[in-house]
Motif scaffolding. Structure first.
Motif, PDB file in Angstrom:
ATOM      1  N   GLU A 152     -20.784  -7.897 -25.180  1.00  0.00           N
ATOM      2  CA  GLU A 152     -19.375  -7.595 -25.418  1.00  0.00           C
ATOM      3  C   GLU A 152     -18.651  -8.846 -25.916  1.00  0.00           C
ATOM      4  OE1 GLU A 152     -17.409  -5.440 -22.384  1.00  0.00           O
ATOM      5  OE2 GLU A 152     -18.999  -3.925 -22.258  1.00  0.00           O
ATOM      6  N   PHE A 153     -17.891  -8.659 -26.997  1.00  0.00           N
ATOM      7  CA  PHE A 153     -17.131  -9.744 -27.605  1.00  0.00           C
ATOM      8  C   PHE A 153     -15.645  -9.412 -27.622  1.00  0.00           C
ATOM      9  CE2 PHE A 153     -21.263  -9.863 -29.916  1.00  0.00           C
ATOM     10  CZ  PHE A 153     -21.644 -11.174 -29.661  1.00  0.00           C
ATOM     11  N   LEU A 154     -14.832 -10.449 -27.654  1.00  0.00           N
ATOM     12  CA  LEU A 154     -13.422 -10.308 -27.999  1.00  0.00           C
ATOM     13  C   LEU A 154     -13.253 -10.848 -29.412  1.00  0.00           C
ATOM     14  CD1 LEU A 154     -11.525 -11.376 -24.747  1.00  0.00           C
ATOM     15  CD2 LEU A 154     -12.038  -9.071 -25.576  1.00  0.00           C
ATOM     16  N   LEU A 155     -12.551 -10.094 -30.247  1.00  0.00           N
ATOM     17  CA  LEU A 155     -12.332 -10.452 -31.652  1.00  0.00           C
ATOM     18  C   LEU A 155     -10.852 -10.709 -31.858  1.00  0.00           C
ATOM     19  CD1 LEU A 155     -13.651 -10.601 -34.555  1.00  0.00           C
ATOM     20  CD2 LEU A 155     -12.942  -8.202 -34.814  1.00  0.00           C
ATOM     21  N   ASP A 156     -10.471 -11.944 -32.245  1.00  0.00           N
ATOM     22  CA  ASP A 156      -9.052 -12.241 -32.410  1.00  0.00           C
ATOM     23  C   ASP A 156      -8.567 -11.875 -33.805  1.00  0.00           C
ATOM     24  OD1 ASP A 156      -9.668 -14.337 -34.166  1.00  0.00           O
ATOM     25  OD2 ASP A 156      -9.394 -15.905 -32.665  1.00  0.00           O
ATOM     26  N   LYS A 157      -7.291 -12.093 -34.054  1.00  0.00           N
ATOM     27  CA  LYS A 157      -6.673 -11.649 -35.317  1.00  0.00           C
ATOM     28  C   LYS A 157      -7.228 -12.392 -36.529  1.00  0.00           C
ATOM     29  CE  LYS A 157      -2.698 -14.688 -34.478  1.00  0.00           C
ATOM     30  NZ  LYS A 157      -3.078 -15.714 -35.447  1.00  0.00           N
ATOM     31  N   ASP A 158      -7.879 -13.541 -36.304  1.00  0.00           N
ATOM     32  CA  ASP A 158      -8.466 -14.314 -37.393  1.00  0.00           C
ATOM     33  C   ASP A 158      -9.959 -14.068 -37.546  1.00  0.00           C
ATOM     34  OD1 ASP A 158      -5.998 -15.638 -37.987  1.00  0.00           O
ATOM     35  OD2 ASP A 158      -6.317 -16.906 -36.230  1.00  0.00           O
ATOM     36  N   ASN A 159     -10.459 -13.004 -36.893  1.00  0.00           N
ATOM     37  CA  ASN A 159     -11.877 -12.629 -36.940  1.00  0.00           C
ATOM     38  C   ASN A 159     -12.803 -13.648 -36.287  1.00  0.00           C
ATOM     39  OD1 ASN A 159     -11.524 -10.113 -38.056  1.00  0.00           O
ATOM     40  ND2 ASN A 159     -12.024 -10.716 -40.150  1.00  0.00           N
ATOM     41  N   ASN A 160     -12.254 -14.430 -35.376  1.00  0.00           N
ATOM     42  CA  ASN A 160     -13.104 -15.258 -34.518  1.00  0.00           C
ATOM     43  C   ASN A 160     -13.562 -14.406 -33.342  1.00  0.00           C
ATOM     44  OD1 ASN A 160     -12.595 -17.769 -35.979  1.00  0.00           O
ATOM     45  ND2 ASN A 160     -10.542 -17.655 -35.100  1.00  0.00           N
ATOM     46  N   PHE A 161     -14.839 -14.462 -33.022  1.00  0.00           N
ATOM     47  CA  PHE A 161     -15.329 -13.653 -31.911  1.00  0.00           C
ATOM     48  C   PHE A 161     -15.895 -14.538 -30.808  1.00  0.00           C
ATOM     49  CE2 PHE A 161     -18.803 -13.909 -34.985  1.00  0.00           C
ATOM     50  CZ  PHE A 161     -19.908 -14.199 -34.218  1.00  0.00           C
ATOM     51  N   TYR A 162     -15.726 -14.052 -29.564  1.00  0.00           N
ATOM     52  CA  TYR A 162     -16.128 -14.808 -28.388  1.00  0.00           C
ATOM     53  C   TYR A 162     -16.901 -13.904 -27.442  1.00  0.00           C
ATOM     54  CZ  TYR A 162     -12.194 -17.644 -30.056  1.00  0.00           C
ATOM     55  OH  TYR A 162     -11.327 -18.378 -30.827  1.00  0.00           O
ATOM     56  N   PHE A 163     -17.998 -14.430 -26.921  1.00  0.00           N
ATOM     57  CA  PHE A 163     -18.749 -13.691 -25.906  1.00  0.00           C
ATOM     58  C   PHE A 163     -17.883 -13.466 -24.671  1.00  0.00           C
ATOM     59  CE2 PHE A 163     -21.260 -13.917 -21.979  1.00  0.00           C
ATOM     60  CZ  PHE A 163     -22.115 -12.834 -22.157  1.00  0.00           C
TER      61      PHE A 163
END
Length: 446
Positions: A275-286
């Protein structure tokens, strides 16, 4: 291949697993509490064993009773489904000690990946981008407060061994921390029997994007594309989609390769979800890894033509994956709505009761996963989900229209449901235009 599998769960996921087993020629054993004596999964299985009173702690969470039922019925494997004991490393260890195959990863992996702080450290070491958070489990609020003050607010407090939105609280200020931490900890102790917590920096209004992983015991690891699970209420998913309108082919490739790399790094086996979080700049984080089948697995199956439950069983039996990465092609768009026995007009309070008349629609591209029937009871002791409605069509707008049409046909008499709420949500202009994130429900006052 196994001759007999015990399903350590209830409701629609137990029914889903039983059906997969029947198609594979495998006999099944259902376990049930006294409240579920007439439940559908007990009727569909080849054998059914009562394992205790209605309270989950005395039945579906009682490891020794479930192990005993497995031994008595001579089942060779246990499928835990989702929730209950599905991510409990102690239960997986008991299965191993009793020479029972646990259909999922081994106990050591569940332990390391189920603990959010340990999982984050492992993924960071594998080169997977992560959100700043506590490096060790947190047991008391004073310890957590130190991290929160240093990281800056908002932060999110999570049950280290939890899931499903339980034991989670967003904290916006120093003064709120003690109350929110202790509230989340009590929820965690009640739901998971563990008060270990984890704290991380809270990313405001991201998308929740998850990748389905399949990994066999021969070193083969693939992903089945992404699911967008951004429509949530209090961290509990309401609508899931595949694919995501926010993920183009290039981003899907990068995120998918990252998910596969993460699974390979830890030596993962069976089905799992990164599962990732995707921010408004298309950076994704585990964010976390779920070491089990997901509630929303049906949307992935609809767009990829796979059967994740059958693959779980094949993997556990030592067989290779049925698919290679190049075999996975996403066709169309699938959406899932969770229909719950709850009153949306009164803060979504649970509404258990007995179902009267019920109509379940069908048709091209429509899938209903449920365990209810006329006259059955939705007990107050467990999750309030009645059914999962999944549709698939050629594109997102067509799928939304099909879901609206399908929900318009559903009839569930005898208790209050969130059907009207879901129906209205699907008509929201921002939802239809794909302008969604994890704060959508609260921001739109729904």
């Amino acid at each position: 291949m196994f001759n007999k599998i015990l399903i350590a769960n209830r409701g629609e996921i137990a029914v889903r697993i039983i059906r997969a087993c029947r198609e594979m020629g495998i006999k099944t054993v259902a376990v049930y509490s006294e409240a579920d004596r007439d439940a559908l999964h007990t009727q569909l299985a080849d054998e059914a064993v009562c394992i205790g009173p209605a309270q989950a702690a005395d039945s579906y969470l009682d490891m020794e009773k479930i192990i005993s039922a497995t031994i008595i019925t001579k089942a060779e494997a246990i499928h835990p489904g989702f929730g209950f004991l599905s991510e409990n490393s102690r239960f997986a260890t008991l299965c191993e000690k009793c020479n029972i195959k646990f259909i999922g990863p081994d106990a050591a992996l569940i332990e390391s990946l189920g603990n959010k702080s340990e999982a984050k450290n492992t993924m960071q070491a594998a080169g997977v981008p992560v959100i700043p958070g506590t490096k060790k489990p947190v047991y008391d609020w004073q310890e957590g407060l130190k991290f929160a003050d240093e990281a800056g607010y908002p932060v999110i407090v999570k049950a280290a061994l939890g899931g499903g939105g339980k034991g989670m609280r967003v904290v916006s200020s120093h003064d709120e921390f003690e109350h929110e931490f202790l509230t989340a900890q009590r929820e965690s102790e009640s739901a998971f029997g563990d008060g270990t917590m984890y704290i991380e920096k809270y990313i405001v209004n991201p998308r929740h994007i998850e990748f389905q992983i399949l990994a066999d015991e021969h070193g083969n690891v693939i992903h089945l594309g992404e699911r967008d699970c951004s429509i949530q209420r209090r961290h509990q998913k309401l609508i899931e989609e595949s694919p995501s309108v926010a993920v183009d082919a290039g981003l899907r490739k990068r995120m998918g390769e990252t998910a596969v790399r993460a699974a390979k790094t830890v030596g993962y086996k069976n089905a799992g979800t990164i599962e990732f979080l995707l921010d408004k700049d298309n950076n994704f984080y585990f964010m976390e890894m779920n070491t089990r089948i997901q509630v929303e697995h049906g949307v992935t199956e609809m767009v990829t033509g796979t059967d994740i439950v059958k693959e779980q069983i094949r993997i556990a039996a030592g067989l290779e994956l049925s698919y290679r990465q190049e075999d996975i092609v996403i066709r169309g768009h699938a959406i899932e709505c969770r229909i719950n026995a709850e009153d949306a007009a009164h803060n979504f309070r649970p509404c258990p009761g007995t179902i009267g008349d019920i109509h379940i629609p069908g048709g091209n591209g429509i899938r209903i996963d449920t365990a209810v029937y006329p006259g059955c009871t939705i007990p107050p002791y467990y999750d309030s989900m009645i059914m999962k409605v999944v549709v698939c069509d050629r594109d997102r707008q067509s799928a939304i229209n099909k879901m609206i049409s399908t929900l318009g046909e559903v009839v569930i008499d005898g208790l209050t449901t969130n059907l009207d709420f879901m129906y209205e949500l699907l008509h929201e202009a921002d939802y239809r235009n794909g302008r969604i994130d994890t704060g959508y429900i609260e921001r739109h006052n729904l």
